[in-house]
Every structure is written in C-alpha cells, then in structure tokens.
Scaffold this motif. Sequence first.
Motif, short mmCIF file in Angstrom:
data_model
loop_
_atom_site.label_atom_id
_atom_site.label_comp_id
_atom_site.label_asym_id
_atom_site.label_seq_id
_atom_site.Cartn_x
_atom_site.Cartn_y
_atom_site.Cartn_z
N ILE A 7 0.84 -1.21 0.00
CA ILE A 7 0.00 0.00 0.00
C ILE A 7 0.88 1.25 0.00
O ILE A 7 0.66 2.20 -0.78
N ASP A 8 1.89 1.27 0.88
CA ASP A 8 2.79 2.42 0.94
C ASP A 8 3.56 2.61 -0.36
O ASP A 8 3.69 3.73 -0.86
N TRP A 9 4.07 1.49 -0.90
CA TRP A 9 4.80 1.59 -2.17
C TRP A 9 3.89 2.10 -3.28
O TRP A 9 4.32 2.89 -4.13
N SER A 10 2.65 1.66 -3.28
CA SER A 10 1.70 2.10 -4.32
C SER A 10 1.44 3.59 -4.22
O SER A 10 1.48 4.31 -5.23
N LEU A 404 2.73 5.87 12.00
CA LEU A 404 1.63 6.26 11.12
C LEU A 404 1.06 5.03 10.42
O LEU A 404 1.75 4.03 10.22
N PRO A 405 -0.23 5.10 10.04
CA PRO A 405 -0.87 3.94 9.41
C PRO A 405 -0.39 3.71 7.99
O PRO A 405 0.17 4.60 7.35
N ARG A 406 -0.63 2.49 7.51
CA ARG A 406 -0.28 2.13 6.15
C ARG A 406 -0.96 3.07 5.15
O ARG A 406 -2.08 3.49 5.35
N GLY A 410 3.38 6.05 2.99
CA GLY A 410 3.73 6.28 1.59
C GLY A 410 3.50 7.71 1.17
O GLY A 410 4.31 8.30 0.44
N LEU A 411 2.39 8.30 1.66
CA LEU A 411 2.08 9.69 1.31
C LEU A 411 3.12 10.64 1.89
O LEU A 411 3.57 11.57 1.20
N LEU A 412 3.51 10.43 3.16
CA LEU A 412 4.50 11.32 3.78
C LEU A 412 5.87 11.17 3.11
O LEU A 412 6.60 12.16 2.96
#
Length: 572
Positions: A7-10, A404-406, A410-412
Amino acid sequence: MQVLNWIDWSVLCVTLLVIVVYGTYQTRGSKNVQDYLKGGNTSKWWTIGLSVMATQASAITFLSTPGQAFNDGMGFVQFYFGLPIAMVVICIVFIPLYHRLKVYTAYEFLENRFDLKTRTLAAILFLIQRGLAAGITIFAPAIILSVVLGWDLLTLNIIIGFLVIIYTVSGGTRAVNVTQKHQMVVIFIGMLIAFFLIVDKLPQDITFKKALEIAGASGKMEVLDFSFNLNNRYTFWSGIIGGTFLMLSYFGTDQSQVQRYLSGKSVKEMQLGLIFNGLLKVPMQFFILLVGVMVFVFYQFNEAPINFNPTATEVVLNSEYAEDYKALQEEQHDIFNDKQKIIEAYINSETPEASKYITIANEANDEIRSEARALIDKASEKQNLKIESNDKDYVFIHFILNNLPRGLIGLLLAVILSAAMSSTASELNALGSTTTIDLYIRNTGEKTEDEKVKASRWFTFVWGILAIGVACVANLAENLIQLVNIIGSIFYGNVLGIFLLAFFFKFVKGNAVFIGALITQVIVIGLYLLDLYEMINLPFLWLNFVGCIIVIGIACLLQLINPNDKTITTNN
C-alpha cells in the motif's frame, strides 16, 4: 522499524509518477530559450508563489526542521522573520528592473551597470554556493530511503541524483513551475494529516492545550528571543537583520529563485507571487516546527530510541562498545519512567514550579543521548565507517515509519521526495541557465536558439553530476537545514552588496566593486572559519549583514581613493 508494504509503495510510486509524467507532459513545445528558461512568461501569480515556496522548501525542510524543533524548540522560526520585509523590497526594487531589462538571469544586469568581470564574479559565486546546496538537497531524501530500504547512502545519492538529472534535463522552467504547484498541494495535505495524527496519538487526557503546556515546560515553546547574545544563534534581531539580508540576497539575486518569478506573465503577477510567498512562508515554517514539537511531546509518553538513526545503533551494538551502549539504554529507560511521574504531577498540580523537574529530566536524557553519540563515533571510527551519530535529521522519519498507518507512510514519503525533486530541479535548472547565459554564451558569442537550449541541457547535466559528488560527503554536517543556510550565508551577503551598490551607489564603478567583492569574500570565509574554531563568536546569520556592509564599504572607499576610475556603465 516498519518495512513498507504494497500500500505504501503504491501510494509513493503513484504520487511521484503522476507528478513526473505531468511535468514531462508540460515540457513539450520548449523549442527556444525563451520557453525553456523563462517558461514563455506565462506563469500566474499563484503558480509563481507556490513555485518560489517549493524551491525553498526542499526535503531538508521536512526532514531537518521537525528534528530542529524536537531538539531546540520553536526558536528557529525567528530565522524567517526578515522574509516579508525582503519580499516588499524585491517587489519594489528588483522585479521592475529585471522586467524592464528583459534579463534571463539576475547577473546580466550587473554587466549593464558595471562590467563583464563583475557579472562573471557574481555568477561564479552563485554557482559555487548553489552547486553545494544542490548536493545537500539530493542527500536529504537519500537519508529517507537508506532508513526504509537499508541501502547505503552512497548508492542512494547516485540513484536519486541521476533520477533528478533526467527529470530536470528533460524539462524546463515551465515544467518546474507547474510541477511544483502540484507538489506543494501534496506537501500541505500530507503535513496537515501528519499533525492531526500526532495529536490524536497522544494519551486521551492530553489535549492539544496540555501538549503545548508540556512542550512549554520543556523549553520548546520559546519562540522569541530579544537578547543581543551572540551565543544564541537564532534571535529576533538575527532574524530581522541577518534574515532580511539573507532573504534579500536569496530571493533577489539567487537565480534558482529569480528564474521562478521571471517566468511571470507581468510585473504584477511576479509581485503578487512574491507577496503570496511572504505572507504564507512564516506561518508554514511555524507549523512545520510545531509538528516537530508535537513529535517531542509524543515521545514524552512513548519511549524513544537513544539514537534515531537505526544504522548508527546497529553499528555500535556490533562493536566493543555494545555493553556501554546498552547500559545507556537502560539508564534512559529509567529516566523515561521517572519522567512519566513528573509529567503527571505537573499536569495535575498545574503549578509553574513543577516544570523545573521536567527540565531536569530532559537535560538528563539529553546528556545520555550525547554519551550515546560519542560511543557511536568511537565505534564508527574503529570500524572505519562514516556513520552519522547526530540524529536530528532522522527524528521525523523515525516517527513516520513507526507510528503512522499504512498508506499514510507512503504519502509522507512522497511529500518529502516531492520536495526534494522540486527544489533540486529548480537548483539544477538555475545552475544550467546561469552557466549557459552568463559564462558560455557571453564569452563564446551568440548562438542559435537550438544551440542555447542544448547547451543549457548539457550544463544542467554536468551540474547534476557535481551535485551528486557533494551529496556523497554531505553526511559530515551537524544538521542539514543549518548546513544549507551556512553555505548561503557565506556567499549571499557579498552578492547582495554588489546588487545594492548597483541600485543605490551610482558613483561606484566596476573596478571598485570587483576588487571589493573579492576582498569581502576572503574576509567572510575567514570570519566563518574563526567562528567555526571558536576564535570569535559570530553566528552565521550575521555573515549576511556583515558581508553586505563590508563590500559596500570597501567598494565606496576604493572608488573615493581612485575617483578617476572611468569604467563604462549604463545607468538604468
């Protein structure tokens, strides 16, 4: 330390890919130097304002600034107090002149006013300091990925540097400006979400007001310092005086910023863009520092590592100093438990006297962290490794990855990498254009439009390679955001003084300015070194003011001594 999941990578990859593809799409049609270097003069004020902010707000801002607040509190915001003043002066003096002369770079004006050698000297001073700074903005995101992926910094510096080079060389000023507008939107959204999540993760009985009280009791909310004590690096006076001179030089004479607003559709659009930046920048920096302070409060209730750099911890735990390090960890654990009782007593008693015990506990914790850094340095030296023991730049990324949540992780990460891309792209774009316009074309004769664009692309590529080289040694710095500002302060005051001589001292000619600038640069570097080795006490912010005054004084004196200097000038 969490490992990024799909999810983070996406989120990270999609966010960055959309920005890069959009920026590349916007570069189509840049067939001449007007389009490539000035974006065809089509930018609106909000694009200019956000682009100017994005150029200054590199990944360093979102890595180092929260860490700066975590360690030293809100006082760093005073550094920006001179910015609104500088924006007004630039709007009144600099922009109308640049627009009237239709210059591609700020340094073209200096040849009109003085001579070619003065223009060339100012351009070279810019290239030196901005080339160094570009390397640091490449190094900053390398810290992130080194923590996330476990890769070594040298490899990451090279990979990130080449990605930025590809993005920058393929685009132009219009692409940089428009892309930065969208990057700033991502940045604002990401930081706001992070702030609210930090506050939400505090204990239920700890309101935002109580969090501020705890931060205040720990000395983190001291925003204003009106003292004239030079031992304090950031004070109201250093911000208003030194900061104003630094911001005047940065926004008025640094091509990485000048190029942003020279792309404006009109003088009014350029002026509105800078005023927008002046109104928003200080509150933005205040907010980012407040995020760092809230991270500090979070770690008053959640045990923090003794050092936030996981690589440093791994190195020392695999060394002969492991037992000493573990003993310090145990000691920090005891201090943390004692501090919980102290904070609870402070909140319940609500008496100012109780705050001194929080201060004592935090000072004890700082001492433990300092001893841990010393052990890390010893372990690194024994193993012949270059490991950064000063962990200010790792504080915020450690919090992001562990709390921080999944998806939001990735956004940060996309926020910080977007800032790195935008800032570095602006810097390399400006380095390439300055080298092309002020050095190459001016000294080799007129070129066709196609030759100018090709030259600018090639020089951008070369500066990108040099910036990668600087990035590979940047980890010797105490704190990245301070290092960038130190580099700027060494050169900016001198360059600003040259421009102020051009604007307001009409009797001063080129030879006096050129000689005065050379002497001043040697003096300023000498003053910095004397301060570095504690032979004098002159915080780096004051170098901007001192350098500016010295070059003006020397140039005026030289002109008065030699009034027959008849260097040809064009009064504008």
